[in-house]
Design an enzyme around this catalytic site. Structure first.
Site, PDB file in Angstrom:
ATOM      1  N   GLY A  22       6.693 -17.321   3.961  1.00 54.21           N
ATOM      2  CA  GLY A  22       7.620 -17.160   2.844  1.00 54.21           C
ATOM      3  C   GLY A  22       7.229 -16.071   1.851  1.00 54.21           C
ATOM      4  CG  ASP A  40      -4.852  -1.800   5.022  1.00 51.97           C
ATOM      5  OD1 ASP A  40      -4.506  -2.930   5.403  1.00 51.97           O
ATOM      6  OD2 ASP A  40      -5.792  -1.160   5.545  1.00 51.97           O
ATOM      7  CE1 TYR A  91     -11.404   0.721   6.689  1.00 44.14           C
ATOM      8  CE2 TYR A  91      -9.715   0.398   5.025  1.00 44.14           C
ATOM      9  CZ  TYR A  91     -10.121   0.332   6.336  1.00 44.14           C
ATOM     10  OH  TYR A  91      -9.240  -0.113   7.289  1.00 44.14           O
ATOM     11  CE  LYS A 141      -7.731  -3.983   7.195  1.00 39.92           C
ATOM     12  NZ  LYS A 141      -7.872  -2.750   6.407  1.00 39.92           N
ATOM     13  CG  HIS A 176     -11.882  -4.556   9.595  1.00 45.30           C
ATOM     14  ND1 HIS A 176     -12.463  -3.838   8.589  1.00 45.30           N
ATOM     15  CD2 HIS A 176     -11.078  -3.689  10.242  1.00 45.30           C
ATOM     16  CE1 HIS A 176     -12.020  -2.595   8.617  1.00 45.30           C
ATOM     17  NE2 HIS A 176     -11.181  -2.472   9.614  1.00 45.30           N
ATOM     18  CG  LEU A 193       1.411   9.832   9.061  1.00 50.52           C
ATOM     19  CD1 LEU A 193       0.913  10.556   7.811  1.00 50.52           C
ATOM     20  CD2 LEU A 193       2.910  10.051   9.232  1.00 50.52           C
ATOM     21  CG  ASN A 209       3.335   9.792   3.542  1.00 51.43           C
ATOM     22  OD1 ASN A 209       3.971  10.698   4.078  1.00 51.43           O
ATOM     23  ND2 ASN A 209       2.014   9.775   3.509  1.00 51.43           N
TER      24      ASN A 209
HETATM   25  P1  A2P Z   1      -4.192  13.917   3.173  1.00 51.64           P
HETATM   26  O1  A2P Z   1      -4.955  12.709   2.647  1.00 51.64           O
HETATM   27  O2  A2P Z   1      -4.854  15.201   2.816  1.00 51.64           O
HETATM   28  O3  A2P Z   1      -2.733  13.876   2.773  1.00 51.64           O
HETATM   29  P2  A2P Z   1      -2.979   8.329   9.127  1.00 51.64           P
HETATM   30  O4  A2P Z   1      -2.622   7.391   8.021  1.00 51.64           O
HETATM   31  O5  A2P Z   1      -2.061   8.288  10.294  1.00 51.64           O
HETATM   32  O6  A2P Z   1      -4.428   8.184   9.542  1.00 51.64           O
HETATM   33  O7  A2P Z   1      -2.843   9.806   8.551  1.00 51.64           O
HETATM   34  C1  A2P Z   1      -3.653  10.212   7.508  1.00 51.64           C
HETATM   35  C2  A2P Z   1      -3.877  11.713   7.617  1.00 51.64           C
HETATM   36  O8  A2P Z   1      -2.620  12.409   7.566  1.00 51.64           O
HETATM   37  C3  A2P Z   1      -4.705  12.236   6.490  1.00 51.64           C
HETATM   38  O9  A2P Z   1      -5.507  13.246   7.022  1.00 51.64           O
HETATM   39  C4  A2P Z   1      -3.688  12.778   5.499  1.00 51.64           C
HETATM   40  O10 A2P Z   1      -4.246  13.849   4.796  1.00 51.64           O
HETATM   41  C5  A2P Z   1      -2.560  13.225   6.397  1.00 51.64           C
HETATM   42  N1  A2P Z   1      -1.228  13.005   5.804  1.00 51.64           N
HETATM   43  C6  A2P Z   1      -0.812  11.929   5.098  1.00 51.64           C
HETATM   44  N2  A2P Z   1       0.472  12.042   4.744  1.00 51.64           N
HETATM   45  C7  A2P Z   1       0.894  13.228   5.230  1.00 51.64           C
HETATM   46  C8  A2P Z   1       2.123  13.932   5.190  1.00 51.64           C
HETATM   47  N3  A2P Z   1       3.180  13.412   4.561  1.00 51.64           N
HETATM   48  N4  A2P Z   1       2.186  15.135   5.797  1.00 51.64           N
HETATM   49  C9  A2P Z   1       1.122  15.667   6.411  1.00 51.64           C
HETATM   50  N5  A2P Z   1      -0.072  15.062   6.487  1.00 51.64           N
HETATM   51  C10 A2P Z   1      -0.192  13.861   5.907  1.00 51.64           C
END
Ligand code: A2P
Length: 325
Positions: free
Chosen positions: A10, A44, A49, A77, A110, A212, A277
């Site tokens: 919920g 998160d 970390y 975690k 984790h 990404l 994002n």
């Molecule tokens: P930065 O922190 O310099 O923006 P993931 O979450 O898949 O691991 O991706 C994180 C990586 O992608 C980091 O290196 C981050 O670098 C980069 N990143 C995050 N958002 C974007 C975006 N909108 N466009 C390009 N690169 C991005």
């Protein structure tokens, strides 16, 4: 409300969170502050970390300034050095104290494996002497200890990370409180369609880390596996669809997971990218886009992060650790 997804207990979880792996302690303040200003409420974290303390300071300042704790969704975690029933209360207390957040919204195991702690293990820094595996990991005992933390009001929801199907089922079948969230690596090259469907059908919310596809381990794998694919942000199809919608490649990749009902936790320390994002709610990928992006799946050829380089990993009772089906 499309900003939230409902968990089976919920509670609601924002569909986009900020990943904090690799956010250096000296980048924490500016990163978290920009994210909160832009509208992020889901974060998160993890003890391993190495930035929980710095993040906790920022949260305390924000709550002192009047931001409402109850609007935030904070995941952290139970790390491998504390993957023992007897360590659970201490690990939870530690995160609560360091973060200063009163309760944890989502607490994940984790990894499926525990590691041994040296006598001088530093709970504050969460550093263990070595990464020697602990072969006595007992998921059910750990889960029971976690349930007590929920009943004591310290945690709202429980979940898993990097667990495979049989590990999830064992906990599912031996618990009062069901895991409501599974975090795993998902992106267009690693879509895990069958596993994601299975988890979602069971009732778990799936969270994609590396949404990404651009973390360090990916670069490492690309080298090791002689992968010739471009990074996902530079794939010609992703760029083509981005141009068609007047969006950026990152927004296309995140929107694709969003339309699969998957929560995403992209990491960025750059304010413009942090904003970019989160800005994926006002356009939609059509069936044609979705189908073409589905075809980018590498069906396991592009390997998941699987810990297979850890020493002694293959004889651990919980091996393999990868999420799979
Ligand atoms: P930065 O922190 O310099 O923006 P993931 O979450 O898949 O691991 O991706 C994180 C990586 O992608 C980091 O290196 C981050 O670098 C980069 N990143 C995050 N958002 C974007 C975006 N909108 N466009 C390009 N690169 C991005």
């Amino acid at each position: 409300d499309c900003f939230y997804i409902e968990l089976l207990n919920g509670h609601s979880m924002p569909r986009i969170g900020l990943g904090t792996y690799k956010v250096q302690p000296n980048q924490v303040a500016s990163t978290i502050e920009s994210a909160v200003k832009i509208g992020y409420r889901h974060f998160d974290l993890a003890p391993s970390y190495g930035n929980e303390e710095a993040i906790g300071k920022v949260f305390s300042e924000l709550f002192a300034k009047g931001y409402d704790r109850s609007n935030f969704f904070i995941t952290t975690k139970l790390g491998s050095p504390a993957l023992r029933a007897s360590d659970v209360p201490k690990a939870v207390e530690r995160s609560l104290r360091i973060l200063g957040i009163g309760y944890i919204d989502m607490y994940l195991i984790h990894h499926a494996f525990g590691t041994k702690r040296t006598k001088d293990f530093d709970w504050f820094k969460y550093k263990n002497g070595s990464l020697a595996l602990d072969y006595t990991t007992d998921h059910i005992a750990v889960w029971k200890a976690l349930e007590h933390q929920v009943w004591a009001g310290k945690i709202r929801s429980l979940g898993l990370s990097n667990f495979n199907q049989s590990q999830i089922l064992r906990i599912w079948n031996n618990s009062w409180i069901k895991p409501s969230n599974i975090e795993m690596e998902v992106n267009v090259y690693i879509q895990q369609q069958r596993f994601v469907d299975w988890c979602q059908d069971l009732g778990m919310v799936v969270t994609a880390y590396s949404p990404l596809g651009s973390d360090d381990t990916t670069r490492f794998r690309r080298k090791r596996q002689a992968i010739t694919l471009p990074s996902q942000l530079e794939h010609p199809l992703v760029i083509h669809i981005a141009e068609k919608h007047g969006r950026t490649p990152a927004q296309i990749l995140l929107r694709y997971s969003y339309q699969r009902n998957i929560v995403v936790i992209p990491k960025s320390t750059n304010p413009e990218r942090i904003a970019e994002n989160l800005n994926i709610f006002d356009f939609e990928l059509d069936q044609n886009d979705m189908g073409r992006l589905r075809n980018l799946d590498q069906h396991g050829k592009y390997k998941k992060f699987d810990y297979s380089t850890l020493k002694g990993v293959r004889s651990h009772p919980e091996f393999p650790y990868v999420t799979s089906l």
